[in-house]
Design a protein around this motif. Sequence first.
Motif, PDB file in Angstrom:
ATOM      1  N   ARG A 157      -2.485  -0.221  -5.541  1.00  0.00           N
ATOM      2  CA  ARG A 157      -3.244  -0.568  -4.429  1.00  0.00           C
ATOM      3  C   ARG A 157      -4.596  -1.057  -4.604  1.00  0.00           C
ATOM      4  NH1 ARG A 157      -3.302   4.333  -0.504  1.00  0.00           N
ATOM      5  NH2 ARG A 157      -3.793   5.552  -2.109  1.00  0.00           N
ATOM      6  N   SER A 158      -5.277  -0.495  -5.568  1.00  0.00           N
ATOM      7  CA  SER A 158      -6.685  -1.229  -6.118  1.00  0.00           C
ATOM      8  C   SER A 158      -6.456  -2.520  -6.371  1.00  0.00           C
ATOM      9  CB  SER A 158      -7.321  -0.261  -7.129  1.00  0.00           C
ATOM     10  OG  SER A 158      -7.294   0.975  -6.772  1.00  0.00           O
ATOM     11  N   LYS A 159      -5.503  -2.746  -7.347  1.00  0.00           N
ATOM     12  CA  LYS A 159      -5.358  -4.261  -7.830  1.00  0.00           C
ATOM     13  C   LYS A 159      -5.109  -5.182  -6.260  1.00  0.00           C
ATOM     14  CE  LYS A 159      -2.279  -4.607 -10.711  1.00  0.00           C
ATOM     15  NZ  LYS A 159      -0.997  -4.728 -11.289  1.00  0.00           N
ATOM     16  N   ALA A 160      -4.171  -4.700  -5.646  1.00  0.00           N
ATOM     17  CA  ALA A 160      -3.784  -5.644  -4.274  1.00  0.00           C
ATOM     18  C   ALA A 160      -5.077  -5.646  -3.243  1.00  0.00           C
ATOM     19  CB  ALA A 160      -2.849  -4.892  -3.377  1.00  0.00           C
ATOM     20  N   GLN A 161      -5.710  -4.680  -3.406  1.00  0.00           N
ATOM     21  CA  GLN A 161      -7.044  -4.746  -2.374  1.00  0.00           C
ATOM     22  C   GLN A 161      -8.083  -5.565  -3.002  1.00  0.00           C
ATOM     23  OE1 GLN A 161      -7.873  -0.762  -1.859  1.00  0.00           O
ATOM     24  NE2 GLN A 161      -6.929  -0.635   0.044  1.00  0.00           N
ATOM     25  N   ARG A 162      -8.036  -5.522  -4.584  1.00  0.00           N
ATOM     26  CA  ARG A 162      -8.927  -6.799  -5.312  1.00  0.00           C
ATOM     27  C   ARG A 162      -8.745  -8.149  -5.032  1.00  0.00           C
ATOM     28  NH1 ARG A 162      -8.471  -4.068  -9.308  1.00  0.00           N
ATOM     29  NH2 ARG A 162      -7.343  -5.895 -10.575  1.00  0.00           N
ATOM     30  N   VAL A 163      -7.356  -8.483  -4.947  1.00  0.00           N
ATOM     31  CA  VAL A 163      -7.146  -9.730  -4.940  1.00  0.00           C
ATOM     32  C   VAL A 163      -6.622 -10.529  -3.919  1.00  0.00           C
ATOM     33  CG1 VAL A 163      -6.081  -9.651  -7.520  1.00  0.00           C
ATOM     34  CG2 VAL A 163      -4.725  -9.482  -5.609  1.00  0.00           C
ATOM     35  N   ALA A 164      -6.603  -9.638  -2.816  1.00  0.00           N
ATOM     36  CA  ALA A 164      -6.154  -9.917  -1.529  1.00  0.00           C
ATOM     37  C   ALA A 164      -7.056  -8.963  -0.488  1.00  0.00           C
ATOM     38  CB  ALA A 164      -4.817  -9.584  -1.294  1.00  0.00           C
ATOM     39  N   SER A 165      -8.189  -9.494  -0.743  1.00  0.00           N
ATOM     40  CA  SER A 165      -9.312  -8.599   0.325  1.00  0.00           C
ATOM     41  C   SER A 165      -8.779  -8.916   1.881  1.00  0.00           C
ATOM     42  CB  SER A 165     -10.574  -8.940   0.101  1.00  0.00           C
ATOM     43  OG  SER A 165     -11.503  -8.393   0.943  1.00  0.00           O
ATOM     44  N   GLY A 166      -9.003  -8.000   2.501  1.00  0.00           N
ATOM     45  CA  GLY A 166      -8.452  -8.160   3.966  1.00  0.00           C
ATOM     46  C   GLY A 166      -7.241  -7.845   4.425  1.00  0.00           C
ATOM     47  N   VAL A 167      -6.128  -8.183   3.595  1.00  0.00           N
ATOM     48  CA  VAL A 167      -4.769  -7.961   3.701  1.00  0.00           C
ATOM     49  C   VAL A 167      -4.386  -6.578   3.725  1.00  0.00           C
ATOM     50  CG1 VAL A 167      -2.498  -8.593   3.126  1.00  0.00           C
ATOM     51  CG2 VAL A 167      -4.387 -10.111   2.548  1.00  0.00           C
ATOM     52  N   PRO A 168      -3.740  -5.986   4.663  1.00  0.00           N
ATOM     53  CA  PRO A 168      -3.392  -4.703   5.007  1.00  0.00           C
ATOM     54  C   PRO A 168      -2.492  -4.314   3.826  1.00  0.00           C
ATOM     55  CG  PRO A 168      -2.143  -6.063   6.638  1.00  0.00           C
ATOM     56  CD  PRO A 168      -3.316  -6.757   5.991  1.00  0.00           C
ATOM     57  N   VAL A 169      -2.661  -3.040   3.322  1.00  0.00           N
ATOM     58  CA  VAL A 169      -1.758  -2.428   1.968  1.00  0.00           C
ATOM     59  C   VAL A 169      -1.300  -1.180   2.575  1.00  0.00           C
ATOM     60  CG1 VAL A 169      -1.685  -1.602  -0.164  1.00  0.00           C
ATOM     61  CG2 VAL A 169      -3.100  -3.537   0.360  1.00  0.00           C
ATOM     62  N   THR A 170       0.201  -1.118   2.800  1.00  0.00           N
ATOM     63  CA  THR A 170       1.022   0.012   3.140  1.00  0.00           C
ATOM     64  C   THR A 170       1.744   0.504   2.102  1.00  0.00           C
ATOM     65  OG1 THR A 170       1.374  -1.263   5.128  1.00  0.00           O
ATOM     66  CG2 THR A 170       2.744   0.837   4.525  1.00  0.00           C
ATOM     67  N   VAL A 171       1.394   2.051   1.804  1.00  0.00           N
ATOM     68  CA  VAL A 171       2.211   2.798   0.881  1.00  0.00           C
ATOM     69  C   VAL A 171       3.285   3.504   1.224  1.00  0.00           C
ATOM     70  CG1 VAL A 171       1.842   4.376  -0.853  1.00  0.00           C
ATOM     71  CG2 VAL A 171       0.046   2.822  -0.318  1.00  0.00           C
ATOM     72  N   ILE A 172       4.589   3.373   0.645  1.00  0.00           N
ATOM     73  CA  ILE A 172       5.795   4.271   1.158  1.00  0.00           C
ATOM     74  C   ILE A 172       6.231   4.842  -0.232  1.00  0.00           C
ATOM     75  CG2 ILE A 172       8.177   3.902   1.843  1.00  0.00           C
ATOM     76  CD1 ILE A 172       7.270   1.473   3.242  1.00  0.00           C
ATOM     77  N   TYR A 173       6.532   6.201   0.067  1.00  0.00           N
ATOM     78  CA  TYR A 173       7.255   7.071  -0.983  1.00  0.00           C
ATOM     79  C   TYR A 173       8.610   7.213  -0.552  1.00  0.00           C
ATOM     80  CZ  TYR A 173       2.559   7.966  -2.576  1.00  0.00           C
ATOM     81  OH  TYR A 173       1.033   7.825  -3.263  1.00  0.00           O
ATOM     82  N   ILE A 174       9.603   6.921  -1.694  1.00  0.00           N
ATOM     83  CA  ILE A 174      11.029   7.416  -1.553  1.00  0.00           C
ATOM     84  C   ILE A 174      11.268   8.748  -1.546  1.00  0.00           C
ATOM     85  CG2 ILE A 174      13.148   6.648  -2.241  1.00  0.00           C
ATOM     86  CD1 ILE A 174      11.638   4.209  -0.843  1.00  0.00           C
ATOM     87  N   GLY A 175      11.954   9.212  -0.534  1.00  0.00           N
ATOM     88  CA  GLY A 175      12.122  10.683  -0.503  1.00  0.00           C
ATOM     89  C   GLY A 175      12.856  11.221   0.714  1.00  0.00           C
ATOM     90  N   HIS A 176      12.982  12.513   0.586  1.00  0.00           N
ATOM     91  CA  HIS A 176      13.406  13.122   1.891  1.00  0.00           C
ATOM     92  C   HIS A 176      12.333  14.373   2.373  1.00  0.00           C
ATOM     93  CE1 HIS A 176      17.481  11.264   1.720  1.00  0.00           C
ATOM     94  NE2 HIS A 176      17.328  11.733   0.239  1.00  0.00           N
ATOM     95  N   GLY A 177      11.252  14.139   1.714  1.00  0.00           N
ATOM     96  CA  GLY A 177      10.114  15.217   2.276  1.00  0.00           C
ATOM     97  C   GLY A 177       9.402  14.813   3.369  1.00  0.00           C
TER      98      GLY A 177
END
Length: 236
Positions: A157-177
């Motif tokens: 996420r830090s890498k994405a925000q650093r190279v693509a400032s202003g672009v929304p970053v969404t985090v998804i975890y795979i599972g059933h919890g």
Amino acid sequence: MAARSSAPEKRPGFFSQIRSLYTFTQQSFRWLPLMLVGVVLLGIGVGVGIGFLIPPVAIWSVILWGVTGLMLGILGALMLMTRLSTNAMYKKIDGMPGAAGHVLSTSLGRKWQAADMPVGVNPKTQEAVYRAVGRGGIVIVGEGARGRLTRLVNDERSKAQRVASGVPVTVIYIGHGEGEVPISKLAPTIKSLPKKIDRATMAAVIKRIESVSQSLASMPIPKGIDPTKVRAPRPR
């Protein structure tokens, strides 16, 4: 004497694909034969019923409508089997290392770009992080134990925000919890994200991220699934 060139591999025929699709799907849905027969009979019944309802009633008209109903029933059965085969595939790969990469690389369509290889991985525990870029921004997908994924996800996420400032970053975890997304809903969840960037920005983001990810090419990758063995064959 020169070796004789090998003949091109023969692709399976239509009925061979249907048989493979049926066998694959029935492994997860034992009631599949009864359901398919029911759909075909329903189609015939509807066709015959229409034949009796539309005047003038004649034997040839009823037969033609019955044949039409049969064809529609077969089409409906094939559509049902294809839909069930997709569900069977998700059942089979659920929890397997590499499942997220397989879904990201095959099910997102042209509006998203993703690879089946992770962008971050723990070779000891096989926790992995994948990335997709599309009109909805950047999506980071964590596969494995959520607690052990924190560092990998934060780094990406830090890498994405650093190279693509202003672009929304969404985090998804795979599972059933709680707060996690089952593998069967991963693609629909990503596709439902609202559009935040245009095509030009998307292309620029992809280029920037790829330029800083070259060093990951030599990183050990956990053994994942073989899509040719898991993905349900589809009739053409």
